[in-house]
Design a protein around this motif. Structure first.
Motif, PDB file in Angstrom:
ATOM      1  N   ASP A  23       0.836  -1.199   0.000  1.00  0.00           N
ATOM      2  CA  ASP A  23       0.000   0.000   0.000  1.00  0.00           C
ATOM      3  C   ASP A  23       0.877   1.258   0.000  1.00  0.00           C
ATOM      4  N   VAL A  71     -11.057   5.744  -0.529  1.00  0.00           N
ATOM      5  CA  VAL A  71     -11.244   4.454   0.144  1.00  0.00           C
ATOM      6  C   VAL A  71     -12.383   4.538   1.162  1.00  0.00           C
ATOM      7  N   LEU A 260      -6.119   2.341  -7.631  1.00  0.00           N
ATOM      8  CA  LEU A 260      -6.440   3.373  -6.649  1.00  0.00           C
ATOM      9  C   LEU A 260      -6.673   4.726  -7.317  1.00  0.00           C
ATOM     10  N   TYR A 312      -8.784  -2.609   1.310  1.00  0.00           N
ATOM     11  CA  TYR A 312      -9.500  -1.335   1.158  1.00  0.00           C
ATOM     12  C   TYR A 312     -11.013  -1.499   1.330  1.00  0.00           C
TER      13      TYR A 312
END
Length: 476
Positions: A23, A71, A260, A312
């Motif tokens: 991440d 998120v 993302l 997430y």
């Protein structure tokens, strides 16, 4: 029998600490390396959300806060609707659904034993077969209409889905013009915009380009879908050794960064936009330069990317039930099973790839039948074992006693269909004297099952004059 619990198998490849490290690496890529965005509207949306944009207007740097906000705005489950009274698919949690994917341009014809270019008639026939088989649970046109002009091929593939299946359809649009036509076609079939928005029976597939290159068409599709509320199946498919580092950790991080950033865009447009985190991260074969989806690394990458999506709190998806084999043979069966079982045990929600072979370059109806058998095999494993601590089991064993049998008990009759998987084309016959074992029975069984299920196909309910109306929208 009252089940107190159900023990289900699961598998992980990344530790909690490794997930956090990936991440962080993904965030460093997005905040310090940047990505190229070819769409002016998307760049403006990113900038409005706090991103830094370089002077040329294409290089975008996100912030950690933008990622965190996206998120937080995400939800762990998305409902995918079908038609004709079908229950919606609850994509999230521990639920597993198998689907098709495409758009292969070669068709393996078992009548002739030869490969040929796929046609719009093949699209219709495969769509009918998918309507009859269970799974697939949802359908992305798996075969391309090469006999139609390229600018219209995606529209004719989705048209076939709207006319010949009641299952949820995944659509891929060539550009924003065709995306809007697909929405208009779906509104017609649903009976209006409001009906479609209440229960969208299709979702949009968005494919990203690695490394870190957001095309204008994919960004526009995300923006349009988010505004409308159409579910988004966003997938990143970097190839280790080609479009991402050959090391798998960095490939996972790159795919995660691309996903993302796309989710950030969708959530900036509309915080409630339904998004599914998906990946086709794969590897390149260093011997011949071909992409490989039947290798062990493909399944390993599915486990890792599924873990990242769940980190997430997002519904997950990706490639599965695939093979590099050119034929319906032992290699195809082994690779289909491996690339189905590993994602399933990782907790993936949408596993798609049914019917494809030859490294995703071809489709055959018989392969689709085998893929359905494999998917049900894997679903049974995923379902686990029901652990019951009541007295019923003990009382039964006590009643039958030593040297007894359970085949004739009411208990067996009541429970065997639920407890034991029932095969339809896999062979478990006893050994016999003739050379029956030299025959490829699974191929014969697949051909017979295909003919049987296709003979039972019944047209789905669509508005009168639907074909002409959809044709007018396509060509309008």
């Amino acid at each position: 029998m009252k089940e107190l619990s159900r023990v289900k198998p699961s598998i992980k490849i990344l530790s909690d600490e490794e997930i956090k490290n990936i991440d962080r690496l993904s965030r460093d890529i997005l905040t310090k390396v940047c990505f190229i965005c070819e769409d002016e509207e998307a760049v403006a949306i990113f900038a409005g959300g706090g991103a830094k944009v370089q002077a040329d207007g294409k290089l975008v740097y996100l912030t950690d806060k933008m990622i965190d906000d996206a998120v937080k705005a995400s939800v762990p489950a998305v409902e995918l609707h079908g038609r004709g009274g079908r229950s919606p698919l609850h994509v999230g949690g521990d639920n597993l659904y198998f689907g098709t994917t495409g758009f292969a341009t070669n068709y393996l014809d078992f009548e002739t034993g030869e490969y040929r270019q796929s046609t719009s008639e093949d699209v219709i026939e495969v769509m009918k077969l998918c309507e009859q088989l269970d799974p697939p649970d949802y359908i992305l046109p798996s075969v391309g209409a090469t006999d139609v002009e390229p600018d219209y091929a995606d529209l004719y593939e989705i048209k076939a889905g709207m006319l010949y299946t009641s299952k949820h359809i995944e659509a891929q649009a060539k550009d924003i013009v065709n995306a809007r036509k697909i929405i208009k076609m779906a509104e017609y079939i649903a009976g209006g915009e409001e009906n479609l928005k209440k229960a969208p029976f299709f979702s949009f597939l968005v494919t990203l380009t690695s490394p870190l290159h957001h095309r204008s068409d994919s960004m526009q599709l995300i923006i349009e879908s988010a505004k409308y509320g159409i579910p988004l199946f966003i997938e990143s498919g970097p190839m280790a050794g080609a479009t991402s580092p050959v090391t798998l950790t960095e490939t996972i991080a790159l795919a995660n960064a691309e996903l993302l950033s796309s989710i950030v865009l969708a959530k900036l447009v509309k915080p409630s936009a339904p998004v599914i985190y998906a990946s086709w991260a794969r590897v390149i074969n260093m011997k011949n330069g071909n992409v490989s989806v039947g290798c062990p690394e493909f399944g390993m990458l599915r486990i890792a990317t599924t873990q990242m999506g769940k980190y997430y709190n997002l519904p997950t998806g990706g490639g599965a039930n695939l093979s590099d084999s050119l034929a319906l043979d032992h290699q195809l069966g082994a690779e289909q099973c491996a690339t189905s079982l590993l994602p399933a045990l990782s907790g993936i929600n949408m596993a798609q790839g049914m019917g494809l072979l030859a490294g995703m370059n071809a489709v055959s109806a018989e392969t689709m039948v085998l893929a359905s058998e494999v998917a049900n095999y894997v679903k049974r494993i995923k379902d686990g074992i029901g652990v019951d601590m009541s007295c019923e089991g003990f009382d039964l064993i006590k009643e039958v006693g030593p040297r007894g049998d359970f085949i004739s008990t009411d208990h067996t009759l009541t429970h065997f269909r639920k407890e034991l998987w029932g095969r339809t084309i896999f062979d478990c016959s006893a050994v016999k004297g003739e050379k029956r074992h030299l025959e490829t029975n699974v191929i014969k069984n697949a051909i017979e099952k295909k003919k049987k299920v296709m003979s039972k196909y019944k047209p789905i309910e669509v508005p009168a004059g639907a074909e002409a109306a959809l044709e007018k929208i396509i060509r309008g």
